[in-house]
Structures are given as structure tokens and as C-alpha cells.
Scaffold this motif. Structure first.
Motif, PDB file in Angstrom:
ATOM      1  N   ARG A 123     -10.183  15.119   2.752  1.00  9.61           N
ATOM      2  CA  ARG A 123      -9.562  15.797   3.878  1.00  9.61           C
ATOM      3  C   ARG A 123      -9.875  15.068   5.188  1.00  9.61           C
ATOM      4  NH1 ARG A 123      -7.761  20.873   2.429  1.00  9.61           N
ATOM      5  NH2 ARG A 123      -8.503  21.620   0.407  1.00  9.61           N
ATOM      6  N   VAL A 124      -9.100  15.363   6.201  1.00  7.99           N
ATOM      7  CA  VAL A 124      -9.308  14.781   7.522  1.00  7.99           C
ATOM      8  C   VAL A 124     -10.664  15.229   8.062  1.00  7.99           C
ATOM      9  CG1 VAL A 124      -8.489  14.799   9.907  1.00  7.99           C
ATOM     10  CG2 VAL A 124      -6.847  14.620   8.022  1.00  7.99           C
ATOM     11  N   SER A 125     -11.495  14.260   8.463  1.00 14.41           N
ATOM     12  CA  SER A 125     -12.829  14.574   8.980  1.00 14.41           C
ATOM     13  C   SER A 125     -12.800  14.977  10.448  1.00 14.41           C
ATOM     14  CB  SER A 125     -13.763  13.372   8.797  1.00 14.41           C
ATOM     15  OG  SER A 125     -13.977  13.106   7.435  1.00 14.41           O
ATOM     16  N   GLY A 126     -11.877  14.407  11.196  1.00 17.20           N
ATOM     17  CA  GLY A 126     -11.768  14.713  12.615  1.00 17.20           C
ATOM     18  C   GLY A 126     -10.438  14.212  13.130  1.00 17.20           C
ATOM     19  N   TYR A 127      -9.985  14.789  14.247  1.00 20.66           N
ATOM     20  CA  TYR A 127      -8.700  14.347  14.777  1.00 20.66           C
ATOM     21  C   TYR A 127      -8.665  14.498  16.293  1.00 20.66           C
ATOM     22  CZ  TYR A 127      -7.090  19.325  14.826  1.00 20.66           C
ATOM     23  OH  TYR A 127      -6.931  20.672  15.032  1.00 20.66           O
ATOM     24  N   GLY A 128      -7.772  13.731  16.907  1.00 22.40           N
ATOM     25  CA  GLY A 128      -7.647  13.745  18.359  1.00 22.40           C
ATOM     26  C   GLY A 128      -6.229  14.031  18.784  1.00 22.40           C
ATOM     27  N   ILE A 129      -6.088  14.506  20.037  1.00 21.75           N
ATOM     28  CA  ILE A 129      -4.772  14.808  20.597  1.00 21.75           C
ATOM     29  C   ILE A 129      -4.720  14.287  22.023  1.00 21.75           C
ATOM     30  CG2 ILE A 129      -3.071  16.606  21.091  1.00 21.75           C
ATOM     31  CD1 ILE A 129      -4.563  18.424  19.218  1.00 21.75           C
ATOM     32  N   ASP A 130      -3.645  13.581  22.337  1.00 22.13           N
ATOM     33  CA  ASP A 130      -3.430  13.059  23.685  1.00 22.13           C
ATOM     34  C   ASP A 130      -3.018  14.191  24.621  1.00 22.13           C
ATOM     35  OD1 ASP A 130      -2.666  11.522  25.918  1.00 22.13           O
ATOM     36  OD2 ASP A 130      -0.615  11.387  25.132  1.00 22.13           O
ATOM     37  N   SER A 131      -3.734  14.343  25.737  1.00 22.61           N
ATOM     38  CA  SER A 131      -3.415  15.402  26.710  1.00 22.61           C
ATOM     39  C   SER A 131      -2.674  14.878  27.931  1.00 22.61           C
ATOM     40  CB  SER A 131      -4.700  16.116  27.157  1.00 22.61           C
ATOM     41  OG  SER A 131      -5.517  15.245  27.912  1.00 22.61           O
ATOM     42  N   GLY A 132      -2.363  13.574  27.940  1.00 20.40           N
ATOM     43  CA  GLY A 132      -1.639  13.020  29.072  1.00 20.40           C
ATOM     44  C   GLY A 132      -0.178  13.433  29.054  1.00 20.40           C
TER      45      GLY A 132
ATOM     46  N   ARG B 127      -5.022  20.279   7.367  1.00 17.45           N
ATOM     47  CA  ARG B 127      -5.618  20.943   6.207  1.00 17.45           C
ATOM     48  C   ARG B 127      -5.256  20.278   4.877  1.00 17.45           C
ATOM     49  NH1 ARG B 127      -3.875  25.742   9.042  1.00 17.45           N
ATOM     50  NH2 ARG B 127      -1.996  25.755   7.725  1.00 17.45           N
ATOM     51  N   THR B 128      -4.183  19.490   4.864  1.00 19.12           N
ATOM     52  CA  THR B 128      -3.686  18.926   3.611  1.00 19.12           C
ATOM     53  C   THR B 128      -4.572  17.776   3.141  1.00 19.12           C
ATOM     54  OG1 THR B 128      -1.422  19.477   4.244  1.00 19.12           O
ATOM     55  CG2 THR B 128      -1.702  17.855   2.493  1.00 19.12           C
ATOM     56  N   PRO B 129      -5.113  17.847   1.917  1.00 22.34           N
ATOM     57  CA  PRO B 129      -5.950  16.740   1.427  1.00 22.34           C
ATOM     58  C   PRO B 129      -5.104  15.539   1.015  1.00 22.34           C
ATOM     59  CG  PRO B 129      -5.729  18.433  -0.246  1.00 22.34           C
ATOM     60  CD  PRO B 129      -5.038  18.964   0.983  1.00 22.34           C
ATOM     61  N   PHE B 130      -5.697  14.360   1.083  1.00 26.07           N
ATOM     62  CA  PHE B 130      -5.054  13.122   0.651  1.00 26.07           C
ATOM     63  C   PHE B 130      -5.746  12.630  -0.617  1.00 26.07           C
ATOM     64  CE2 PHE B 130      -3.836  13.521   4.983  1.00 26.07           C
ATOM     65  CZ  PHE B 130      -2.643  12.828   5.139  1.00 26.07           C
ATOM     66  N   ALA B 131      -4.964  12.056  -1.507  1.00 29.58           N
ATOM     67  CA  ALA B 131      -5.516  11.556  -2.768  1.00 29.58           C
ATOM     68  C   ALA B 131      -6.155  10.186  -2.547  1.00 29.58           C
ATOM     69  CB  ALA B 131      -4.421  11.464  -3.817  1.00 29.58           C
TER      70      ALA B 131
ATOM     71  N   ILE C 218       0.859  -1.188   0.000  1.00 29.18           N
ATOM     72  CA  ILE C 218       0.000   0.000   0.000  1.00 29.18           C
ATOM     73  C   ILE C 218       0.897   1.240   0.000  1.00 29.18           C
ATOM     74  CG2 ILE C 218      -1.726   1.294   1.313  1.00 29.18           C
ATOM     75  CD1 ILE C 218      -2.618  -1.432   2.479  1.00 29.18           C
ATOM     76  N   PRO C 219       0.772   2.121  -0.975  1.00 29.66           N
ATOM     77  CA  PRO C 219       1.635   3.307  -1.001  1.00 29.66           C
ATOM     78  C   PRO C 219       1.256   4.289   0.094  1.00 29.66           C
ATOM     79  CG  PRO C 219       0.007   3.413  -2.751  1.00 29.66           C
ATOM     80  CD  PRO C 219      -0.149   2.062  -2.117  1.00 29.66           C
ATOM     81  N   PRO C 220       2.236   5.040   0.609  1.00 28.73           N
ATOM     82  CA  PRO C 220       1.925   6.027   1.645  1.00 28.73           C
ATOM     83  C   PRO C 220       1.112   7.176   1.093  1.00 28.73           C
ATOM     84  CG  PRO C 220       4.219   6.207   0.953  1.00 28.73           C
ATOM     85  CD  PRO C 220       3.671   4.979   0.294  1.00 28.73           C
ATOM     86  N   ARG C 221       0.270   7.747   1.982  1.00 27.73           N
ATOM     87  CA  ARG C 221      -0.500   8.958   1.703  1.00 27.73           C
ATOM     88  C   ARG C 221      -1.498   8.795   0.555  1.00 27.73           C
ATOM     89  NH1 ARG C 221       1.036  13.147   4.481  1.00 27.73           N
ATOM     90  NH2 ARG C 221       0.073  14.623   3.027  1.00 27.73           N
ATOM     91  N   ILE C 222      -1.859   7.555   0.233  1.00 26.05           N
ATOM     92  CA  ILE C 222      -2.907   7.284  -0.750  1.00 26.05           C
ATOM     93  C   ILE C 222      -4.051   6.571  -0.039  1.00 26.05           C
ATOM     94  CG2 ILE C 222      -3.536   6.074  -2.870  1.00 26.05           C
ATOM     95  CD1 ILE C 222      -1.695   8.407  -3.359  1.00 26.05           C
ATOM     96  N   VAL C 223      -5.271   7.093  -0.181  1.00 21.52           N
ATOM     97  CA  VAL C 223      -6.434   6.484   0.461  1.00 21.52           C
ATOM     98  C   VAL C 223      -6.903   5.309  -0.393  1.00 21.52           C
ATOM     99  CG1 VAL C 223      -8.750   6.872   1.347  1.00 21.52           C
ATOM    100  CG2 VAL C 223      -7.084   8.741   1.365  1.00 21.52           C
TER     101      VAL C 223
END
Length: 246
Positions: free
Chosen positions: A145-154, A133-137, A66-71
Motif C-alpha cells: 500500500r501507499v506509505s505516504g502521499y503529497g498534494i500540491d497546494s499552489g 487505499r488501493t494496494p498494488f501487487a 515495465i507493466p503498469p500498476r506492478i511494483v
């Protein structure tokens, strides 16, 4: 439920449920068997199966090519998650298809201190925003584009993550923390409000914190590592290094 009154769950029904769970277990999915032990027998379920080694997972990724950065074609949605460390963010991008089949299509290490203000140009937070913000092919040629994202606060940068996430809720940014108690849901049904602003004062518009049931999530993932395709299966692009799989 073996002691259930007549007319409730029969032993024949329990045999059928167990057979379905055993079939799923043979394919690497332990969810149904765990539910059978927990809810039908009222017993704890221990999954002691050794799932895969680092080398085996890497070989699968190389074989899938599977190539990187390709959906991939079967994927429809992209999410992103950032693990917070004192000197970097480690960011994974996942593509998701039907039945929670998923592909790791990108993994980047963004070097820099999370103590930097989010609006500082070139800061680790600024680069995280740019990645979001960067779209993926897509394999079809469309851009996703990214629909949602999370960040670890620990860890040591809890307030820095709060500062970043508090003004990005409208961008589907979820601030998360791993639960210290076992058996919690993979993600809480609703967030708790952390009403602290930049000056350390209480604010009604503070960041919303989502708790993650880490042991539940790890069990869910580990039980599906053997699946090579279809619902629940995990895939990785061929350029990921050994450290990622470890």
C-alpha cells in the motif's frame, strides 16, 4: 579550498574528490560535481547538459516493458503525489528501491473540481482517497500500500487542499507548496503551520505545510535522467503517453 592552510584539505585530496565527481558526472549524476564547485571552489555550478528528449524517454520505457500498476522486484516502498488543477487532480504513483532508484508505476487524471467537499461521495477527493487505499501487487506476489502521499497546494485551490489535508495528517498526507526562492532543500526539514479552518478562522490544529525546493528537485531529477539502472535511476511503465514525458 585551494587556499586552505597546510594540514587542511590538500590539493591531492581535492584531485581525488574531483575525480570521483567526474566519474559520477559521466554516468549522469551531477550532484558530486555541483558540491565540488559550490563547497570546494566557492563557485556556482551550471549544468547545461541537455539530458533527454521526449522520444528517447518513451523508447526507454517501451524497452524496459515495465507493466503498469506492478511494483518491480527491487522496489520496497510506494508513494503518491497529486498535482492540483482547477478541474482535476493529476496523480503519480512511484515505487522506490535502494539508492532512491524509482519507478513510475501509475499515473491517473482524476477529473472533478477540487472545490467539492472532501467527504462528498464520488468527489475528486473521495476518488483520491480510494486510490490511496488501493494496494498494488509486488512482483513477488505480495500486496503493498501507499506509505505516504503529497498534494500540491499552489494555484487557485489552496484552501481546498488545506481542507482536505488538515484531517489526513495521520494518513501520512503532506500538503506541499513550491518555494519561490532558488537553492532551497528538496523538502523542508519541518513544516509550517497554516492555522486556518473551514470558516477562515485561526486554529491551532491547522494543516502543516511542507515547502518544496522546486529548482533543486528539478536539477536533481534532470541530472539523473540518463541513468538507466541502479541508484538514482528513473523508470516508467510502458503504458504512459507522450504528454506525460513532455
Amino acid at each position: 579550498q585551494l587556499y586552505a592552510p597546510l594540514g587542511w584539505t590538500s590539493w591531492l585530496d581535492l584531485c581525488r574528490i574531483h575525480a570521483q565527481a567526474a566519474e559520477a558526472q559521466q554516468k549522469g549524476d551531477h550532484t558530486k560535481m555541483q558540491a565540488f564547485w559550490n563547497t570546494r571552489l566557492a563557485l556556482c555550478y551550471e549544468n547545461t547538459e541537455i539530458v533527454s528528449t521526449t522520444a528517447a524517454l518513451m523508447q526507454r520505457a517501451q524497452a524496459d516493458a515495465i507493466p503498469p500498476r506492478i511494483v518491480p522486484d527491487r522496489a520496497l516502498v510506494i508513494t503518491m503525489y497529486a498535482d492540483t488543477q482547477p478541474n482535476r487532480l493529476e496523480v503519480s504513483v512511484e515505487a522506490w528501491g535502494p539508492g532512491v532508484e524509482h519507478w513510475t508505476i501509475d499515473h491517473q487524471i482524476l477529473w472533478g473540481s477540487p472545490t467539492e467537499r472532501p467527504e462528498t461521495p464520488g468527489s475528486v477527493w473521495d476518488r483520491l482517497d480510494e486510490l490511496r487505499r488501493t494496494p498494488f501487487a509486488h512482483a513477488s506476489g505480495a500486496l503493498i500500500r501507499v506509505s505516504g502521499y503529497g498534494i500540491d497546494s499552489g494555484g487557485a485551490n489552496t484552501q481546498d487542499v488545506y481542507n482536505y489535508g488538515s484531517i489526513r495528517g495521520h494518513l501520512a498526507c503532506l500538503v506541499t507548496k513550491g518555494h519561490s526562492l532558488r537553492g532551497r532543500p528538496i523538502i523542508a526539514s519541518k513544516p509550517s503551520s497554516q492555522e486556518i479552518n473551514w470558516q477562515g478562522n485561526r486554529s491551532p490544529d491547522g494543516v502543516k505545510l511542507w515547502m518544496i525546493g522546486t529548482d533543486t528537485a528539478k536539477d536533481w531529477l534532470a541530472g539523473r535522467m540518463r541513468l538507466v539502472s541502479g541508484p538514482g535511476a528513473a523508470h516508467w511503465h510502458s503504458g504512459l503517453e507522450e504528454e506525460f514525458f513532455e
